[in-house]
Design a protein around this motif. Structure first.
Motif, PDB file in Angstrom:
ATOM      1  N   THR A  12      37.473  42.102  53.732  1.00 59.39           N
ATOM      2  CA  THR A  12      38.523  41.941  52.682  1.00 59.39           C
ATOM      3  C   THR A  12      38.566  41.305  52.084  1.00 59.39           C
ATOM      4  O   THR A  12      38.794  40.963  50.724  1.00 59.39           O
ATOM      5  CB  THR A  12      39.125  41.944  53.474  1.00 59.39           C
ATOM      6  N   ASP A  15      36.335  40.465  49.051  1.00 60.86           N
ATOM      7  CA  ASP A  15      36.277  41.187  47.960  1.00 60.86           C
ATOM      8  C   ASP A  15      37.705  40.701  46.844  1.00 60.86           C
ATOM      9  O   ASP A  15      37.906  41.340  45.864  1.00 60.86           O
ATOM     10  CB  ASP A  15      36.484  42.583  48.574  1.00 60.86           C
ATOM     11  N   ILE A  16      39.282  40.215  48.064  1.00 63.76           N
ATOM     12  CA  ILE A  16      40.329  39.712  47.055  1.00 63.76           C
ATOM     13  C   ILE A  16      39.541  38.783  45.800  1.00 63.76           C
ATOM     14  O   ILE A  16      39.529  38.234  44.760  1.00 63.76           O
ATOM     15  CB  ILE A  16      40.698  39.297  48.019  1.00 63.76           C
ATOM     16  N   THR A  18      36.442  38.195  44.417  1.00 62.03           N
ATOM     17  CA  THR A  18      35.571  38.282  44.197  1.00 62.03           C
ATOM     18  C   THR A  18      35.756  39.605  42.598  1.00 62.03           C
ATOM     19  O   THR A  18      35.456  39.648  42.094  1.00 62.03           O
ATOM     20  CB  THR A  18      34.548  38.599  44.162  1.00 62.03           C
ATOM     21  N   LYS A  19      36.475  40.311  42.951  1.00 58.00           N
ATOM     22  CA  LYS A  19      36.720  41.079  42.260  1.00 58.00           C
ATOM     23  C   LYS A  19      37.276  41.216  40.688  1.00 58.00           C
ATOM     24  O   LYS A  19      38.805  40.185  41.076  1.00 58.00           O
ATOM     25  CB  LYS A  19      37.905  42.629  43.102  1.00 58.00           C
ATOM     26  N   PRO A  20      37.462  41.552  39.859  1.00 58.49           N
ATOM     27  CA  PRO A  20      38.736  40.991  38.671  1.00 58.49           C
ATOM     28  C   PRO A  20      39.845  41.630  38.553  1.00 58.49           C
ATOM     29  O   PRO A  20      40.013  42.498  39.281  1.00 58.49           O
ATOM     30  CB  PRO A  20      37.934  41.973  37.302  1.00 58.49           C
ATOM     31  N   TYR A  21      40.565  41.293  37.961  1.00 60.62           N
ATOM     32  CA  TYR A  21      42.008  41.477  37.864  1.00 60.62           C
ATOM     33  C   TYR A  21      42.435  42.461  37.951  1.00 60.62           C
ATOM     34  O   TYR A  21      43.699  43.048  38.699  1.00 60.62           O
ATOM     35  CB  TYR A  21      42.322  40.267  36.967  1.00 60.62           C
ATOM     36  N   LYS A  23      41.137  45.341  39.198  1.00 67.88           N
ATOM     37  CA  LYS A  23      41.370  46.008  39.908  1.00 67.88           C
ATOM     38  C   LYS A  23      42.371  45.103  41.335  1.00 67.88           C
ATOM     39  O   LYS A  23      42.079  45.618  42.741  1.00 67.88           O
ATOM     40  CB  LYS A  23      39.122  45.856  40.447  1.00 67.88           C
ATOM     41  N   GLY A  25      42.234  41.943  42.630  1.00 71.60           N
ATOM     42  CA  GLY A  25      40.946  40.213  42.887  1.00 71.60           C
ATOM     43  C   GLY A  25      41.887  39.373  42.052  1.00 71.60           C
ATOM     44  O   GLY A  25      42.902  39.449  41.349  1.00 71.60           O
ATOM     45  N   ASP A  27      38.544  37.297  40.468  1.00 74.54           N
ATOM     46  CA  ASP A  27      38.435  37.040  39.667  1.00 74.54           C
ATOM     47  C   ASP A  27      37.769  35.446  39.929  1.00 74.54           C
ATOM     48  O   ASP A  27      37.566  35.115  39.083  1.00 74.54           O
ATOM     49  CB  ASP A  27      38.600  38.242  38.428  1.00 74.54           C
ATOM     50  N   THR A  30      30.984  34.908  42.496  1.00 79.80           N
ATOM     51  CA  THR A  30      30.613  34.745  43.603  1.00 79.80           C
ATOM     52  C   THR A  30      29.971  33.135  44.125  1.00 79.80           C
ATOM     53  O   THR A  30      30.936  32.432  45.518  1.00 79.80           O
ATOM     54  CB  THR A  30      28.790  34.999  43.277  1.00 79.80           C
ATOM     55  N   SER A  33      34.057  32.125  44.669  1.00 82.40           N
ATOM     56  CA  SER A  33      34.626  32.449  46.126  1.00 82.40           C
ATOM     57  C   SER A  33      33.565  31.663  46.754  1.00 82.40           C
ATOM     58  O   SER A  33      34.206  31.297  47.839  1.00 82.40           O
ATOM     59  CB  SER A  33      34.525  34.459  46.862  1.00 82.40           C
TER      60      SER A  33
END
Length: 64
Positions: A12, A15-16, A18-21, A23, A25, A27, A30, A33
């Motif tokens: 979790t 994911d927060i 690495t995900k784009p704004y 979606k 996250g 952003d 790798t 983060s």
């Protein structure tokens, strides 16, 4: 069993970070983060080390 139980706790935050704004996250990607998580780990290690040293210094020795 421990892996199955702890996997969501690691996935979790990953994911927060690495995900784009778009979606939901942050952003960081790798590398970003990894730096964030390594910094958090470093702070935890530093805090634990300082707390341990403080406890060892505060305790009198029984050698006397």
């Amino acid at each position: 069993m421990a892996f199955v139980l702890t996997r969501p706790f690691g996935a979790t935050p990953g994911d927060i970070l690495t995900k784009p704004y778009a979606k939901g996250g942050l952003d960081f990607g790798t590398i970003g983060s990894s730096i964030v998580l390594m910094s958090i780990l470093g702070v935890c290690i530093l805090f634990t080390t300082l707390k341990y040293k403080k406890l060892v210094v505060a305790r009198p020795s029984n050698d006397e």
